[in-house]
Write an enzyme that holds these catalytic residues in place. Structure first.
Site, mmCIF file in Angstrom:
data_model
loop_
_atom_site.group_PDB
_atom_site.id
_atom_site.type_symbol
_atom_site.label_atom_id
_atom_site.label_comp_id
_atom_site.label_asym_id
_atom_site.label_seq_id
_atom_site.Cartn_x
_atom_site.Cartn_y
_atom_site.Cartn_z
ATOM 1 N N THR A 44 0.825 -1.205 0.000
ATOM 2 C CA THR A 44 0.000 0.000 0.000
ATOM 3 C C THR A 44 0.859 1.255 0.000
ATOM 4 O O THR A 44 0.611 2.201 -0.751
ATOM 5 C CB THR A 44 -0.914 0.006 1.240
ATOM 6 O OG1 THR A 44 -1.685 -1.186 1.277
ATOM 7 C CG2 THR A 44 -1.840 1.201 1.234
ATOM 8 N N THR A 45 1.897 1.275 0.828
ATOM 9 C CA THR A 45 2.756 2.452 0.955
ATOM 10 C C THR A 45 3.541 2.704 -0.320
ATOM 11 O O THR A 45 3.970 3.833 -0.584
ATOM 12 C CB THR A 45 3.720 2.265 2.139
ATOM 13 O OG1 THR A 45 2.973 1.819 3.272
ATOM 14 C CG2 THR A 45 4.422 3.565 2.504
ATOM 15 N N TYR A 107 -12.800 -3.748 -3.149
ATOM 16 C CA TYR A 107 -13.958 -3.351 -3.961
ATOM 17 C C TYR A 107 -14.941 -4.495 -4.207
ATOM 18 O O TYR A 107 -16.151 -4.309 -4.081
ATOM 19 C CB TYR A 107 -13.523 -2.724 -5.305
ATOM 20 C CG TYR A 107 -14.675 -2.067 -6.027
ATOM 21 C CD1 TYR A 107 -15.108 -0.806 -5.650
ATOM 22 C CD2 TYR A 107 -15.356 -2.717 -7.067
ATOM 23 C CE1 TYR A 107 -16.190 -0.203 -6.291
ATOM 24 C CE2 TYR A 107 -16.429 -2.126 -7.700
ATOM 25 C CZ TYR A 107 -16.844 -0.873 -7.315
ATOM 26 O OH TYR A 107 -17.910 -0.281 -7.932
ATOM 27 N N TYR A 133 -2.574 -10.477 3.691
ATOM 28 C CA TYR A 133 -2.572 -9.081 4.135
ATOM 29 C C TYR A 133 -4.015 -8.647 4.346
ATOM 30 O O TYR A 133 -4.784 -8.535 3.398
ATOM 31 C CB TYR A 133 -1.874 -8.218 3.074
ATOM 32 C CG TYR A 133 -1.801 -6.732 3.344
ATOM 33 C CD1 TYR A 133 -2.061 -6.176 4.598
ATOM 34 C CD2 TYR A 133 -1.439 -5.857 2.321
ATOM 35 C CE1 TYR A 133 -1.975 -4.818 4.814
ATOM 36 C CE2 TYR A 133 -1.344 -4.495 2.525
ATOM 37 C CZ TYR A 133 -1.621 -3.978 3.770
ATOM 38 O OH TYR A 133 -1.539 -2.632 3.977
ATOM 39 N N ARG A 138 -8.795 -0.194 4.280
ATOM 40 C CA ARG A 138 -8.459 0.134 2.894
ATOM 41 C C ARG A 138 -9.316 -0.636 1.884
ATOM 42 O O ARG A 138 -9.546 -0.165 0.774
ATOM 43 C CB ARG A 138 -6.998 -0.223 2.611
ATOM 44 C CG ARG A 138 -5.981 0.655 3.297
ATOM 45 C CD ARG A 138 -5.686 1.882 2.465
ATOM 46 N NE ARG A 138 -4.541 2.621 2.985
ATOM 47 C CZ ARG A 138 -3.958 3.636 2.356
ATOM 48 N NH1 ARG A 138 -4.414 4.042 1.187
ATOM 49 N NH2 ARG A 138 -2.935 4.254 2.894
ATOM 50 N N LYS A 161 0.033 -10.344 7.466
ATOM 51 C CA LYS A 161 0.171 -8.972 7.954
ATOM 52 C C LYS A 161 -1.218 -8.536 8.395
ATOM 53 O O LYS A 161 -2.131 -8.405 7.581
ATOM 54 C CB LYS A 161 0.696 -8.052 6.851
ATOM 55 C CG LYS A 161 0.729 -6.584 7.259
ATOM 56 C CD LYS A 161 1.135 -5.694 6.093
ATOM 57 C CE LYS A 161 1.084 -4.219 6.492
ATOM 58 N NZ LYS A 161 1.436 -3.310 5.362
ATOM 59 N N ILE A 203 5.441 -4.961 9.389
ATOM 60 C CA ILE A 203 5.643 -4.349 8.076
ATOM 61 C C ILE A 203 5.281 -2.893 8.269
ATOM 62 O O ILE A 203 4.120 -2.542 8.437
ATOM 63 C CB ILE A 203 4.823 -5.046 6.990
ATOM 64 C CG1 ILE A 203 5.316 -6.492 6.832
ATOM 65 C CG2 ILE A 203 4.931 -4.302 5.666
ATOM 66 C CD1 ILE A 203 4.571 -7.311 5.804
#
Length: 290
Positions: A44-45, A107, A133, A138, A161, A203
């Site tokens: 994501t980052t 989504y 993850y 998000r 994660k 993470i």
């Protein structure tokens, strides 16, 4: 085993949004010098959502080559398309990724059974270790511990994660999945609590700007130096908060820019950190950096 301070690496960009390969090389070198225990490109980052597939895979390829086996590289290869996630995972495996980080499909809002079959299909199509993850803030998709436990029985699904915001889940995951399943914090501010409950590292977004400090914190905990780890965590907590005053990675990319590590680029729909927040973020970072 994947453990310690694993940086959720930003993707450096020029002010126009083009990928900055020279800055990426400098960042990876800095992390290796600073004791970071592992690197995640294209999470994501890393703005995986706004890179093309070709760009995504090129970042992964270059990071693997730059690291050259010195620490684990956990490539972000998730997608809300199972077929695309399989493709990216297979490509990362070919390039030599040590593991792949695969986010829950965003989504689509699959059922828990749909999640199980999504991950099973990726695992069946690859041989690389997979780290699940879970980040429902998000994705609007929350993988429940019972589903994680089912997936943990698949040989090449090795960990998770966890970034649901509920640190107590780590304890339940440890009970359900056993001692060999790798539990990693996905929330810097909750990492200490998660370590108490059975996580073995994080993470981390904060590791982008404070790699030595995050590595020292995780190393202290893993070495059994609990009081030292707790003291280091207390120093880092204001930074964890500051790096999320706006949607990540806007704050952390701005901090790296202010430190002279990268240019100011970030891709729409995200924007550079608002001017009114910049002093606040840098004050928190500089207080720990010294």
């Amino acid at each position: 085993m994947l453990s310690g301070s694993i940086v959720a690496l930003v993707t450096p960009m020029t002010a126009s949004g083009a990928l900055d390969w020279e800055a990426l090389e400098r960042l990876v070198a800095w992390h290796l010098e600073s004791g970071t225990h592992g690197i995640v490109p294209m999470g994501t980052t890393g703005e995986s959502a706004t890179l093309t597939t070709a760009e995504h895979l090129e970042v992964i390829r270059r990071v693997i080559a730059l690291v050259d086996g010195r620490v684990p590289v956990i490539a972000g290869t998730g997608s809300n398309s199972t077929e695309e996630a399989i493709h990216q995972t297979q490509e990362a495996e070919r390039e030599g990724a040590d593991a792949c980080l695969v986010v829950t499909p965003y989504y689509n809002k699959p059922t828990q059974e749909g999640l199980y079959h999504h991950y099973k299909a990726i695992a069946d199509a690859s041989g690389v270790p997979l780290v699940l993850y879970n980040v429902p803030p998000r994705t609007a998709c929350d993988m429940q511990p019972a589903t994680v436990a089912r997936l943990a029985a698949i040989d090449n699904i090795v960990g998770i994660k966890e970034a649901s915001g509920d640190a107590s889940r780590i304890g339940e995951l440890r009970r359900r999945c056993g001692d060999d399943f790798i539990l990693l914090s996905g929330e810097d501010a909750q990492t200490l609590e998660m370590l108490h409950l059975g996580a073995v590292g994080a993470i981390s977004v904060t590791a982008n700007v404070l790699p030595q400090q995050m590595a020292a914190f995780c190393s202290a905990w893993l070495a059994g130096e609990r009081e030292r780890a707790e003291a280091l965590d207390a120093e880092l907590q204001p930074v964890h908060g500051a790096l999320f005053v706006e949607t990540s990675p806007s704050p952390v990319k701005w901090a790296l820019h202010a430190l002279g590590r990268i240019d100011s680029g970030i891709r729409l729909p995200l924007l550079p950190l608002s001017e009114g927040r910049r002093a606040e973020v840098m004050a928190a970072v500089n207080a720990v950096q010294g």
